[in-house]
Design an enzyme around this catalytic site. Structure first.
Site, mmCIF file in Angstrom:
data_model
loop_
_atom_site.group_PDB
_atom_site.id
_atom_site.type_symbol
_atom_site.label_atom_id
_atom_site.label_comp_id
_atom_site.label_asym_id
_atom_site.label_seq_id
_atom_site.Cartn_x
_atom_site.Cartn_y
_atom_site.Cartn_z
ATOM 1 N N HIS A 267 19.754 44.942 -20.186
ATOM 2 C CA HIS A 267 21.148 44.775 -19.250
ATOM 3 C C HIS A 267 21.938 43.882 -20.349
ATOM 4 C CE1 HIS A 267 23.973 43.524 -16.352
ATOM 5 N NE2 HIS A 267 23.238 44.277 -15.455
ATOM 6 N N ARG A 290 31.864 41.996 -13.814
ATOM 7 C CA ARG A 290 32.667 42.698 -14.475
ATOM 8 C C ARG A 290 33.446 43.497 -13.516
ATOM 9 N NH1 ARG A 290 29.176 45.585 -18.050
ATOM 10 N NH2 ARG A 290 27.471 44.591 -16.918
#
Length: 518
Positions: A267, A290
């Protein structure tokens, strides 16, 4: 004397709990059917409880309420594209097709308020459901789901003449083979709390459901990571130390095939804590940060990637553009801090609009943990990041220019959830809000293992020798392989736990129902 039960579920994360709940419901009309759930930790939850971005679902009432015109086919195509040609299309089709019911099951049966939607990296529509803040406090989606289901199972176990038994602190060490090549039960260990003596127990059963998770938390003595993805050894991880791949060895010893074991998801955004930058366990910076408008900057204050690309693409970009001494994000400049900091790191920055969209409850939690800081102006932000203010201003302006024009930027980003640059003054509708930037440092971290035991869309574990189902052995969740291929989409982990956990429960119920009527 060995105990006996109808169905044994190994693992108390979301997949295991979903399987147990569904098996109990499907057999409620059959006298004498019992279910036992064995969890090696002191409480249920597993890595499911750490999930922070949400659970995917299409055609849900939340999407309908918000006017999102998504489809099963779009979800299937997004998942297959993310898997880079390695995903089993049948498994993916079921995941997408059953996602509507999976989300409604949590909303209707367990009254979970999955009312916030985000569009995460690699998704063509907003379909990742999470919970809203309540009175300014966050409601973590993963923990909210597993704690609710865990409470339900606790109440079931407490009933008089309960058909369900939960055993914590129970580490399964062996699957008992049946005479005709299937599974006949499990052997597990417990530790006496007083004498600390290890005690061994056996349970015979007609069905075993493996829901033991992946191997992303092996730590300093990695067995599977060393064997299948040695290039990732030494990276930090977001997993709990309990994620050691126990079920893989159990299933393989019974002849199960393992697939895609070299496919380990890194990740891109594990938080780097300023006071402890070298800690090998990272707290995940939710992908929704995000998805709601957060941007990534290198150590020079420049963007370098489409923040809404898939996890593997963002990670690759970070490794390429954020790994040199001048391009790597850092909290401090001292030799000691630099020596402990990750070799690859970026700044994650949210404007006030992005922060408002994400939710201040969760942001406040990150702040209290020392993972996120604030800056009251662009000048303060540049000083905090130790980057040139003019470069930073141009970076944010370029982002917003593409957003205003409705065009793709130089990184291929065409969806811009929020502006990156804060306005110079509060808006008329929110004059009391102090405009802030929110920022933290993130680094690539081992997060999920796509590989595992090969299984089919009925949750049956398949034999290595001939591809046939192993009688009585089912599996769900991260212990399985073949669904996600080379890269998992954000929000598909909780979803697979519910979809395939419930499928395993249904199949387990069908097997014991068939046996009882024979």
């Amino acid at each position: 004397m060995a105990a006996r039960t109808s169905i044994v579920v190994v693992g108390g994360g979301l997949a295991g709990m979903s399987a147990a709940i569904e098996a109990l419901r499907q057999t409620s009309h059959i006298a004498g059917v019992t279910v036992a759930l064995l969890e090696k930790e002191g409480r249920t939850g597993g890595n499911s409880g750490k999930a922070s971005s949400g659970i995917n679902g299409v055609l849900t009432r939340t999407q309908q309420d918000k006017g999102i015109h998504d489809s099963v086919d779009a979800f299937v195509q997004d998942t297959l594209k993310s898997g880079h040609g390695r995903s089993n299309e049948t498994l993916v089709a079921k995941l997408a097709r059953d996602s509507t019911q999976a989300v409604s099951w949590l909303q209707d049966d367990f009254r979970l308020d999955l009312d916030v939607l985000a569009r995460l990296g690699g998704h063509s529509f907003p379909r990742t459901h999470r919970r809203p803040d309540v009175d300014g406090k966050p409601q973590p989606v993963g923990w909210g789901i597993v704690s609710t289901l865990g409470k339900h199972l606790g109440e079931v176990a407490a009933l008089k003449d309960a058909r369900f038994k939960l055993v914590t602190g129970a580490r399964v060490i062996k699957l008992l083979p049946a005479t005709q090549g299937g599974v006949a039960g499990v052997v597990y260990e417990t530790v006496d709390p007083d004498s600390k003596v290890i005690q061994q127990h056996s349970i015979y059963s007609e069905v075993v459901v493996l829901a033991t998770g992946g191997f992303g938390g092996e730590g300093s003595k990695p067995r599977y990571l060393k064997q299948y993805a040695p290039q990732l050894m030494g990276l930090p991880a977001t997993n709990g130390a309990f994620a050691t791949g126990d079920g893989l060895g159990l299933a393989a010893a019974l002849g199960a095939e393992l697939v895609d074991m070299d496919q380990v998801q890194v990740h891109p955004t594990g938080f780097v804590k300023s006071s402890d930058p070298g800690n090998p366990t990272k707290f995940l910076a939710a992908e929704a940060l995000r998805g709601e408008g957060g941007i990534l900057l290198n150590g020079l204050g420049r963007r370098f990637v489409n923040e809404l690309d898939t996890r593997d693409q963002v990670t690759d970009a970070m490794n390429k553009f954020c790994s040199e001494p001048d391009t790597r994000a850092q909290h401090g400049a001292s030799a000691e801090e630099t020596s402990k900091a990750p070799l690859t790191a970026a700044f994650l920055v949210l404007s006030q609009a992005a922060a408002d969209s994400f939710g201040h409850g969760a942001l406040g939690f990150y702040e209290k943990m020392g993972l996120v800081s604030r800056a009251g102006s662009l000048e303060e932000l540049a000083t905090a990041l130790r980057v040139d203010q003019a470069v930073l201003r141009k970076t944010l302006q370029d982002h917003d220019s593409a957003r205003d024009k409705g065009t793709s930027d130089e990184f291929g980003k065409s969806v811009f959830p929020q502006s990156a640059l804060n306005p110079l003054a509060p808006s008329d509708d929110k004059p009391q809000i102090q405009i802030q930037y929110y920022w933290g440092i993130v680094t690539p971290s081992i997060h999920y293992t796509m590989g595992g035991v090969r299984f089919d869309d009925m949750a049956r574990v398949l034999r290595a020798a001939d591809g046939a189902p192993i009688p009585g052995l089912l599996a769900a969740g991260e212990v399985t392989g073949g669904l996600h291929g080379a890269n998992r989409l954000g929000g598909n982990s909780l979803l697979e736990c519910v979809v395939y956990g419930r499928e395993a429960g249904r199949q387990a119920a069908a097997l014991v129902t068939s046996a009882s009527s024979a």
